[in-house]
Design an enzyme around this catalytic site. Sequence first.
Site, short mmCIF file in Angstrom:
data_model
loop_
_atom_site.label_atom_id
_atom_site.label_comp_id
_atom_site.label_asym_id
_atom_site.label_seq_id
_atom_site.Cartn_x
_atom_site.Cartn_y
_atom_site.Cartn_z
N ASP A 182 0.88 -1.17 0.00
CA ASP A 182 0.00 0.00 0.00
C ASP A 182 0.92 1.22 0.00
O ASP A 182 1.59 1.52 0.99
CB ASP A 182 -0.90 -0.03 1.25
N LYS A 207 -5.91 10.26 -1.58
CA LYS A 207 -4.90 10.99 -0.83
C LYS A 207 -3.97 11.77 -1.78
O LYS A 207 -4.44 12.62 -2.50
CB LYS A 207 -4.15 9.99 0.06
C1 LIG Z 1 -2.97 3.78 3.85
C2 LIG Z 1 -4.40 3.71 3.40
N1 LIG Z 1 -4.79 2.70 2.62
C3 LIG Z 1 -6.08 2.59 2.19
C4 LIG Z 1 -7.03 3.51 2.58
C5 LIG Z 1 -8.46 3.35 2.11
O1 LIG Z 1 -8.73 4.20 1.06
P1 LIG Z 1 -10.19 4.84 0.77
O2 LIG Z 1 -10.54 5.69 1.95
O3 LIG Z 1 -9.95 5.63 -0.49
O4 LIG Z 1 -11.12 3.72 0.59
C6 LIG Z 1 -6.65 4.60 3.37
C7 LIG Z 1 -7.66 5.60 3.78
O5 LIG Z 1 -7.41 6.43 4.64
C8 LIG Z 1 -5.31 4.69 3.80
O6 LIG Z 1 -4.89 5.70 4.59
#
Ligand SMILES: Cc1ncc(COP(=O)(O)O)c(C=O)c1O
Length: 387
Positions: A182, A207
């Site tokens: 991620d 983000k």
């Molecule tokens: C590191 C990380 N991965 C995945 C996600 C999930 O993404 P989304 O909120 O776009 O579904 C987030 C959300 O804050 C995140 O900070």
Amino acid sequence: MSTQEHADKSGFETRAIHAGYEPDPMTGAVIPPIYATSTYKQDGVGGMRGGYEYSRSGNPTRTALEGVIAALEQGERGFAFASGLAAEDTLLRAVCRPGDHVVIPDDAYGGTYRLFDKVAKVWGLDHSPAAVSDVDAVRAAIVPGKTKVVWVETPTNPLLNIGDIEALASVAHDAGALLVVDNTFASPYLQQPITLGADVVVHSTTKYCGGHSDVVGGALVVRDLEIADQVAFHQNSMGAVPGPFDAFLTHRGLKTLGVRMDRHCDNAEKVVEFLTGHAKVAQVIYPGLEEHPGHAVASKQMKRYGGIVSFRVAGGEQQALDVCAKAEVFTLGESLGGVESLIEHPGRMTHASVAGTDLEVPADLVRLSVGIETADDLIADLDRALG
Ligand SMILES: Cc1ncc(COP(=O)(O)O)c(C=O)c1O
């Protein structure tokens, strides 16, 4: 050479602006139009123009976004989703089956943990948490024959722990598992996990990729055509795709990723300098600090150290909540990676879903998403909030 072929061989910023899209052949539009259409006229049955038949399966605005994110991460193929969690869910169903096992970070983003613990587990996909900064702990958490994925965030959210992507890739591959990274916190500008051995990169494009807090989205980039086929099948079968307006906004954000990230990093470094040694701050957590346990690995695999700064407030939870309440230029809110600075209390906000589990975060922790405003204004705001 076409604009896109040129971009494929070029530097990061050139790829961000030109990869994935040729100016529209009919009008010359330099920016991908928003193809607000659900279906496409066929020239006779099966006579599709450019392969488009229905917008869940493919839409040209989304195709442009998928092309550029793949080029930035240096992967084989990119896929866009309606959110980061939709991307994660689709990937899990594409590469795992009931009875399989996944190793996850012991400080994973709360929503990711919830997906594994409350959704995937019910369908028979088990998981074990391990510290991404400890390669031996990750190796020990692997269940031979069952672990299909080693899932890593680096830096982690919100504790900014660092995993050594090259080392973790070899641990995963030795066990016959995939390494999924991620890369939301670093963004492809600061770190490209596929070049370090990862098999799949995950993004919450909500983000830094989108970068303006105006669109929710997710992405997967894969290194391998076989996994790409699985993901493509599941993306279409599950249908958690972004609409063309959202794809357009995310694509527009990516064009300025490099300049934004440099300013995020400049400002974060100034904020870290201000917080370090402040009487009301018990600890500053930032991978750019030499005393950060992941500093050496971060220096090896990241271009710079990012725009997220976490710190522990002297005195405890109430004092941390007070800082969040008093900040004004830093807006109190969840999410991160937008142009505006945000402040939050992970224990009560983004990470409330891991309260009472092994993944619980310290109660005195505050997380800053340092934006691209004037650095002096950010520091004055924190000074006032720390009072
Ligand atoms: C590191 C990380 N991965 C995945 C996600 C999930 O993404 P989304 O909120 O776009 O579904 C987030 C959300 O804050 C995140 O900070």
